[in-house]
Design an enzyme around this catalytic site. Structure first.
Site, PDB file in Angstrom:
ATOM      1  N   LYS A 249      19.267  33.638  -5.463  1.00 17.29           N
ATOM      2  CA  LYS A 249      18.245  34.352  -4.683  1.00 17.29           C
ATOM      3  C   LYS A 249      18.301  33.966  -3.208  1.00 17.29           C
ATOM      4  O   LYS A 249      18.296  34.828  -2.318  1.00 17.29           O
ATOM      5  CB  LYS A 249      16.866  34.049  -5.266  1.00 17.29           C
ATOM      6  CG  LYS A 249      15.700  34.554  -4.416  1.00 17.29           C
ATOM      7  CD  LYS A 249      14.909  33.404  -3.829  1.00 17.29           C
ATOM      8  CE  LYS A 249      13.784  33.884  -2.949  1.00 17.29           C
ATOM      9  NZ  LYS A 249      13.003  32.784  -2.357  1.00 17.29           N
ATOM     10  N   CYS A 334      -3.844  50.717  -8.434  1.00 12.96           N
ATOM     11  CA  CYS A 334      -2.427  51.082  -8.290  1.00 12.96           C
ATOM     12  C   CYS A 334      -2.260  52.582  -8.470  1.00 12.96           C
ATOM     13  O   CYS A 334      -2.700  53.153  -9.478  1.00 12.96           O
ATOM     14  CB  CYS A 334      -1.588  50.320  -9.308  1.00 12.96           C
ATOM     15  SG  CYS A 334       0.177  50.652  -9.193  1.00 12.96           S
ATOM     16  N   CYS A 340       3.701  53.522 -15.064  1.00  9.73           N
ATOM     17  CA  CYS A 340       4.011  52.145 -15.453  1.00  9.73           C
ATOM     18  C   CYS A 340       3.724  51.933 -16.936  1.00  9.73           C
ATOM     19  O   CYS A 340       2.588  52.112 -17.383  1.00  9.73           O
ATOM     20  CB  CYS A 340       3.177  51.158 -14.620  1.00  9.73           C
ATOM     21  SG  CYS A 340       3.491  49.424 -15.028  1.00  9.73           S
TER      22      CYS A 340
END
Length: 359
Positions: A249, A334, A340
């Site tokens: 990362k 959201c 989702c």
């Protein structure tokens, strides 16, 4: 005991005309026929088999000729077809397999044809961009890419590397404060950190996670950069991964920010969590969630277009800091909750039970 077969043989052997003398070949032929007749009489199964063979001798001969002619004709037919098709095959260009780089760091469009794209992923991405348009998340002002933004290129690259090292399991606000304290003490260069006391570095970077180990790694990295890279940082992904305390990362982030060289997606805990919640990634050959950020990176790079590899990190990190939080995600706020698969499924933390009053 009387044997009729023997009597028949004797009668057949006599020749009635004494004037005709048979040749040796005819005698052999007759004896052979006589012996076969005896076998037929003694064994009926042989008799029936031989009689069938003799009866179909002419037909089998003709059939064998027909079979031979058919095979010959079929071979000619196949040969003619091959000769007609062969020029067309030669003119065609051979089909080539995709290069191995396409699966890791290649063109996203070429890879997307080989991988099933998540449903409505473009609408989801656009919805997250709309929710993140205010840029009010900590990553927007205190992310690793903001470290040393006012420094010269060489010093800024080293500052980005140090900021990435400190950011592991540490909030952006804490990492940003440590970088600011190092900058105030002029300890954001390889030369300065190499000559500084490790105890002093620990005090400056505290309270980042694992600050004692990270102070030690900072000293080691500064020494390597001085001896091998003239005070600069490595310019390849493999060399960055050889530095102590630097994982995939951090290495991808440094390559993107410091060298403007996109080698892969920078996946931290926020990107890892949100991609799994959206169903964007899975373990190889299964539909199960990925277990590590590195598995998420490899799965995400299989289908996400390469032009999205850099902006996807700050976009999802800020989304994870403000709305799609680790605990008690704000699904009601959201705008993409309808797309989702994990929306409203992660229940809020249970409220603590009130102690019962004693009577």
């Amino acid at each position: 005991m009387y044997n009729p077969s023997a009597k028949n043989i004797c009668s057949l052997v006599r020749f009635t005309s004494p004037k005709i003398k048979p040749s040796s070949s005819s005698i052999k032929m007759r004896i052979t026929r006589l012996s076969s007749a005896v076998r037929r009489e003694t064994n009926p199964s042989v008799q029936s088999k031989n009689s069938g063979c003799e009866a179909s001798s002419d037909e089998s001969a003709q059939k064998s000729v027909r079979v031979y002619i058919r095979k010959k004709r079929s071979s000619k037919t196949v040969q003619a077809i091959v000769e007609e098709i062969k020029p067309e095959i030669i003119d065609e260009k051979p089909c080539s397999l995709p290069e191995i780089e396409d699966f890791a760091y290649g063109n996203g469009n070429s890879v997307s044809r080989l991988t099933k794209l998540p449903e409505n992923w473009e609408k989801v991405l656009e919805g997250i961009r709309t929710m993140r348009s205010s840029e009010d998340a900590p990553v927007d002002s205190m992310g690793c890419e903001k470290a040393g933004s006012s420094l010269p290129p060489k010093e800024r690259r080293f500052a980005v590397l140090v900021s990435s090292l400190l950011s592991s399991q540490t909030k952006d606000q804490v990492t940003h404060g440590a970088i600011q304290r190092l900058l105030e003490k002029d300890l954001l260069t390889a030369e300065a950190i190499d000559g500084a006391n490790e105890g002093a570095i620990k005090e400056l970077i505290y309270p980042v996670g694992f600050y004692s180990r990270k102070a030690s790694n900072m000293k080691k990295i500064a020494k390597i950069c001085l001896t091998k890279y003239d005070g600069d940082i490595p310019s390849t992904l493999s060399e960055l991964l050889e530095l102590p305390g630097i994982g995939p990362k951090m290495a991808h982030l440094v390559m993107n920010v410091a060298w403007n060289n996109v080698q892969g997606i920078c996946v931290d805990t926020h990107v890892h969590r949100i991609c799994n919640r959206l169903g964007w990634v899975s373990r190889p050959g299964t539909k199960q969630r990925t277990l590590t950020p590195e598995e998420t990176r490899e799965s995400l790079q299989l289908w996400l277009p390469k032009e999205e590899w850099v902006p996807i990190n700050p976009l999802l990190v800020g989304f994870g800091q403000t709305i799609c939080t680790p605990l008690r995600p704000r699904c009601s706020m959201c705008s993409i909750s309808g797309f989702c698969p994990s929306a409203f499924k992660e229940s809020a933390s249970p409220s603590p039970k009130k102690p019962k009053k004693r009577s």
